[in-house]
Design a protein around this motif. Structure first.
Motif, mmCIF file in Angstrom:
data_model
loop_
_atom_site.group_PDB
_atom_site.id
_atom_site.type_symbol
_atom_site.label_atom_id
_atom_site.label_comp_id
_atom_site.label_asym_id
_atom_site.label_seq_id
_atom_site.Cartn_x
_atom_site.Cartn_y
_atom_site.Cartn_z
ATOM 1 N N GLY A 58 -22.590 -11.664 -10.847
ATOM 2 C CA GLY A 58 -23.173 -10.484 -11.136
ATOM 3 C C GLY A 58 -23.546 -9.805 -9.561
ATOM 4 O O GLY A 58 -24.078 -8.538 -9.618
ATOM 5 N N ALA A 59 -23.212 -10.415 -8.522
ATOM 6 C CA ALA A 59 -23.382 -9.996 -7.009
ATOM 7 C C ALA A 59 -22.504 -9.644 -6.324
ATOM 8 O O ALA A 59 -22.554 -9.263 -5.037
ATOM 9 N N PHE A 60 -21.165 -9.663 -6.976
ATOM 10 C CA PHE A 60 -19.958 -9.319 -6.093
ATOM 11 C C PHE A 60 -19.954 -7.908 -5.638
ATOM 12 O O PHE A 60 -19.117 -7.713 -4.659
ATOM 13 N N ASP A 61 -20.624 -7.148 -6.120
ATOM 14 C CA ASP A 61 -20.812 -5.688 -5.405
ATOM 15 C C ASP A 61 -21.288 -5.600 -4.140
ATOM 16 O O ASP A 61 -21.270 -4.574 -3.346
ATOM 17 N N ARG A 62 -22.261 -6.681 -3.858
ATOM 18 C CA ARG A 62 -22.861 -6.681 -2.567
ATOM 19 C C ARG A 62 -21.910 -7.459 -1.436
ATOM 20 O O ARG A 62 -22.080 -7.726 -0.504
ATOM 21 N N PHE A 63 -20.821 -8.182 -2.000
ATOM 22 C CA PHE A 63 -19.861 -9.066 -1.081
ATOM 23 C C PHE A 63 -18.953 -8.118 -0.199
ATOM 24 O O PHE A 63 -18.189 -7.272 -0.926
ATOM 25 N N ARG A 64 -18.658 -8.362 0.886
ATOM 26 C CA ARG A 64 -17.769 -7.695 1.785
ATOM 27 C C ARG A 64 -17.023 -8.788 2.329
ATOM 28 O O ARG A 64 -17.237 -9.532 3.409
ATOM 29 N N TYR A 65 -15.603 -8.479 2.153
ATOM 30 C CA TYR A 65 -14.538 -9.716 2.733
ATOM 31 C C TYR A 65 -14.257 -9.418 4.054
ATOM 32 O O TYR A 65 -14.060 -8.099 4.671
ATOM 33 N N GLY A 67 -12.537 -11.681 6.109
ATOM 34 C CA GLY A 67 -11.465 -12.561 6.576
ATOM 35 C C GLY A 67 -11.673 -14.040 6.237
ATOM 36 O O GLY A 67 -12.771 -14.384 5.417
ATOM 37 N N PRO A 68 -10.714 -15.046 6.357
ATOM 38 C CA PRO A 68 -10.557 -16.287 5.709
ATOM 39 C C PRO A 68 -12.093 -16.918 5.834
ATOM 40 O O PRO A 68 -12.716 -16.966 6.908
ATOM 41 N N GLY A 69 -12.461 -17.419 4.690
ATOM 42 C CA GLY A 69 -13.658 -18.286 4.767
ATOM 43 C C GLY A 69 -15.052 -17.407 4.578
ATOM 44 O O GLY A 69 -15.996 -17.942 4.221
ATOM 45 N N SER A 70 -14.706 -16.199 4.494
ATOM 46 C CA SER A 70 -16.048 -15.247 4.243
ATOM 47 C C SER A 70 -16.657 -15.435 2.934
ATOM 48 O O SER A 70 -17.718 -15.436 2.388
ATOM 49 N N LEU A 71 -15.763 -15.759 1.690
ATOM 50 C CA LEU A 71 -15.978 -15.812 0.484
ATOM 51 C C LEU A 71 -16.756 -17.155 0.507
ATOM 52 O O LEU A 71 -17.881 -17.208 -0.196
ATOM 53 N N ARG A 72 -16.224 -18.069 0.913
ATOM 54 C CA ARG A 72 -16.998 -19.473 0.711
ATOM 55 C C ARG A 72 -18.354 -19.319 1.353
ATOM 56 O O ARG A 72 -19.327 -19.865 0.909
ATOM 57 N N ALA A 73 -18.395 -18.873 2.660
ATOM 58 C CA ALA A 73 -19.663 -18.684 3.404
ATOM 59 C C ALA A 73 -20.651 -17.870 2.454
ATOM 60 O O ALA A 73 -21.813 -18.309 2.510
ATOM 61 N N TRP A 74 -20.152 -16.980 1.787
ATOM 62 C CA TRP A 74 -21.100 -16.118 1.076
ATOM 63 C C TRP A 74 -21.676 -16.764 -0.211
ATOM 64 O O TRP A 74 -22.866 -16.885 -0.570
ATOM 65 N N LEU A 75 -20.771 -17.529 -0.681
ATOM 66 C CA LEU A 75 -20.920 -18.227 -1.773
ATOM 67 C C LEU A 75 -22.131 -19.411 -1.497
ATOM 68 O O LEU A 75 -23.161 -19.501 -2.372
ATOM 69 N N GLU A 76 -21.958 -20.062 -0.479
ATOM 70 C CA GLU A 76 -22.885 -20.949 -0.045
ATOM 71 C C GLU A 76 -24.035 -20.633 0.356
ATOM 72 O O GLU A 76 -25.163 -20.926 0.010
ATOM 73 N N ARG A 77 -24.071 -19.521 1.150
ATOM 74 C CA ARG A 77 -25.410 -18.812 1.571
ATOM 75 C C ARG A 77 -26.281 -18.148 0.449
ATOM 76 O O ARG A 77 -27.472 -18.796 0.278
ATOM 77 N N SER A 78 -25.461 -17.901 -0.545
ATOM 78 C CA SER A 78 -26.082 -17.131 -1.683
ATOM 79 C C SER A 78 -26.791 -18.391 -2.574
ATOM 80 O O SER A 78 -27.875 -18.298 -3.128
ATOM 81 N N THR A 79 -26.152 -19.675 -2.672
ATOM 82 C CA THR A 79 -26.645 -20.792 -3.414
ATOM 83 C C THR A 79 -27.886 -21.058 -2.803
ATOM 84 O O THR A 79 -28.767 -21.489 -3.405
ATOM 85 N N VAL A 80 -27.643 -21.491 -1.532
ATOM 86 C CA VAL A 80 -28.860 -21.869 -0.550
ATOM 87 C C VAL A 80 -30.188 -20.936 -1.011
ATOM 88 O O VAL A 80 -31.293 -21.390 -1.263
#
Length: 186
Positions: A58-65, A67-80
């Motif tokens: 439900g939060a992908f409207d706040r994600f901005r790509y 470059g490579p690795g930014s999705l994983r970093a966002w997922l991990e930071r959001s989970t923490v």
């Protein structure tokens, strides 16, 4: 269809079932490891992972790509962040009372070679068995790389408490690693 990170994020933003399934398949293992570090046991970590994916979808409207690795970093930071939010909602202060007289700081350093021989699973279990406050500060400082000032702000504690919790976590881990290594000697 092969999903790039950017295409995967866009598909999740649009609510595409295939993109959400791929996101889960690709990142669930990594995010479960993050959840285990904070939850302490597998059942709680799996519940946290489930909640994290629901929130992430439900939060992908706040994600901005970026470059490579930014999705994983966002997922991990959001989970923490979700793990910390859960700790804060469960307890006013996710720290444990320090009993200064019962857990002395360890003066003797551990042999790095011996510690390197421990499996990832054994170390993860030992971290998971730390008291909640110790475990949280240990993860935020040692794994996530936050400063004591940042940790204090996130957890609503003072910097000295963060520093003390980390010292106690390290001492307790060192004690447990020593005991484990001694139990493994022939």
């Amino acid at each position: 269809m092969e999903f790039t990170e950017e295409r995967l994020a866009e598909g999740c933003r649009r609510g595409e079932a295939a993109a959400r399934r791929e996101l889960y398949d690709r990142y669930a293992g990594r995010l479960l490891a993050v959840c285990l570090r904070y939850a302490g046991d597998r059942a709680a970590a799996e519940d946290l992972l489930h909640d994290a994916f629901l929130k992430l979808y439900g939060a992908f409207d706040r994600f901005r790509y970026r470059g490579p690795g930014s999705l994983r970093a966002w997922l991990e930071r959001s989970t923490v962040n979700l793990a910390i939010e859960r700790l804060r909602s469960r307890n006013r202060r996710p720290t444990v009372a320090l009993d200064e007289g019962r857990l002395p700081l360890v003066e003797e350093a551990l042999d790095a070679g011996a510690v390197a021989g421990l499996s990832h699973e054994v170390l993860l279990r030992m971290v998971g068995e730390l008291p909640e406050g110790y475990r949280t500060v240990f993860n935020l400082f040692c794994i996530e790389g936050h400063s004591h000032r940042e940790i204090a702000r996130m957890l609503g504690i003072n910097e000295k408490s963060s520093s003390s919790q980390l010292a106690r976590a390290r001492a307790l881990l060192a004690s447990r690693v020593r005991a484990y290594l001694q139990s493994q000697e022939p």
